[in-house]
Design a protein around this motif. Sequence first.
Motif, mmCIF file in Angstrom:
data_model
loop_
_atom_site.group_PDB
_atom_site.id
_atom_site.type_symbol
_atom_site.label_atom_id
_atom_site.label_comp_id
_atom_site.label_asym_id
_atom_site.label_seq_id
_atom_site.Cartn_x
_atom_site.Cartn_y
_atom_site.Cartn_z
ATOM 1 N N LEU A 92 0.848 -1.191 0.000
ATOM 2 C CA LEU A 92 0.000 0.000 0.000
ATOM 3 C C LEU A 92 0.883 1.240 0.000
ATOM 4 O O LEU A 92 1.819 1.347 0.805
ATOM 5 C CB LEU A 92 -0.926 0.020 1.218
ATOM 6 C CG LEU A 92 -2.033 -1.051 1.227
ATOM 7 C CD1 LEU A 92 -1.505 -2.369 1.793
ATOM 8 C CD2 LEU A 92 -3.224 -0.592 2.044
ATOM 9 N N VAL A 139 -2.216 -1.136 -3.470
ATOM 10 C CA VAL A 139 -3.123 0.005 -3.397
ATOM 11 C C VAL A 139 -2.285 1.263 -3.525
ATOM 12 O O VAL A 139 -1.244 1.400 -2.870
ATOM 13 C CB VAL A 139 -3.913 0.032 -2.073
ATOM 14 C CG1 VAL A 139 -4.373 1.449 -1.746
ATOM 15 C CG2 VAL A 139 -5.117 -0.884 -2.143
ATOM 16 N N MET A 191 -7.898 -1.256 4.463
ATOM 17 C CA MET A 191 -7.597 -1.796 3.138
ATOM 18 C C MET A 191 -6.579 -2.929 3.227
ATOM 19 O O MET A 191 -6.698 -3.944 2.528
ATOM 20 C CB MET A 191 -7.089 -0.687 2.218
ATOM 21 C CG MET A 191 -8.107 0.407 1.951
ATOM 22 S SD MET A 191 -7.465 1.789 0.984
ATOM 23 C CE MET A 191 -7.938 1.280 -0.665
ATOM 24 N N GLY A 201 -6.843 -4.796 -5.139
ATOM 25 C CA GLY A 201 -6.517 -3.405 -4.868
ATOM 26 C C GLY A 201 -6.698 -2.532 -6.094
ATOM 27 O O GLY A 201 -7.602 -2.736 -6.889
ATOM 28 N N TYR A 204 -6.924 4.490 -5.655
ATOM 29 C CA TYR A 204 -8.100 5.028 -4.965
ATOM 30 C C TYR A 204 -7.846 6.453 -4.495
ATOM 31 O O TYR A 204 -6.703 6.842 -4.232
ATOM 32 C CB TYR A 204 -8.462 4.151 -3.759
ATOM 33 C CG TYR A 204 -8.981 2.794 -4.157
ATOM 34 C CD1 TYR A 204 -10.337 2.582 -4.394
ATOM 35 C CD2 TYR A 204 -8.101 1.735 -4.344
ATOM 36 C CE1 TYR A 204 -10.803 1.347 -4.799
ATOM 37 C CE2 TYR A 204 -8.559 0.486 -4.754
ATOM 38 C CZ TYR A 204 -9.915 0.298 -4.974
ATOM 39 O OH TYR A 204 -10.383 -0.924 -5.400
#
Length: 282
Positions: A92, A139, A191, A201, A204
């Motif tokens: 992430l 992500v 997440m 993922g 976003y």
Amino acid sequence: MTILVFGQTGQVAQELQEQADVLALGRDQADLSDPGLCAEAIRRAKPDVVINAAAYTAVDRAEQEEALATVVNGESPGAMARVCADLGIPFLHVSTDYVFDGSGSEPWRESDPVAPQNAYGRSKLAGEEAVRAAGGAHVILRTSWVFSAHGANFVKTMLRLSETRDALNVVDDQIGGPTPADAIAAALLEMAAQMQAGKAGGTYHFSGHPAVSWAGFAREIFSQARRDVSVTGIPSSEYPTPAARPLNSRLDCAKIRSDFGITPPDWTAGLARVLRQLECSE
């Protein structure tokens, strides 16, 4: 779940440490100016999830240090993402609205074309592209106008200026969503948990609502903090900076709500939390 966090003293990194039991690496343990060391830190820790909450964030200085900013914000996240892809673990990464050109007045969607207008934005876009190219579960979380009780940010700057000033000129034609760092940390942790359970993922957007100008943000800070400071809105042209700032930093956050069930925060409530924290720390 073992979560490895790059970053230790930044706003989001500190909130991650407060909200979860994470292994947070500072610059002495993983210097983002050395992508190889960052990759090795992941292999050595063998985590279940990696969150990159560290970055080169000196937007104006990046105009003179774009090569360094690109290593820190571009090459190192790419190296992290490649190791995570090799290990089969989620990665992430925190990014920014500065990857857009700041035109128009509609909130930016994840699918909109990118066109950064400054060195910092270009370096962050390089990171996004490297993370995607790694091919692993990831992500990329774009956010904006981060604030907290930690580090340097707009809220703390306004409060500091209010100690000696009763009137301020603040830019009024840049519009965006102030975002509490604690909400960003909570979103990342949620997440991460869902990805660990198999959720896909992607890219976003996550920012505070409602949209406001820097001048409007300043007025709310002084109102909530009960500081008698008059704010006069001025155009960006009257406050020139080395790096161009986007006029439109609005982010459309419908996708993160739909895919992960995460609701963008009300920044005015987040501001109240931060002011309480700052009062308690005095």
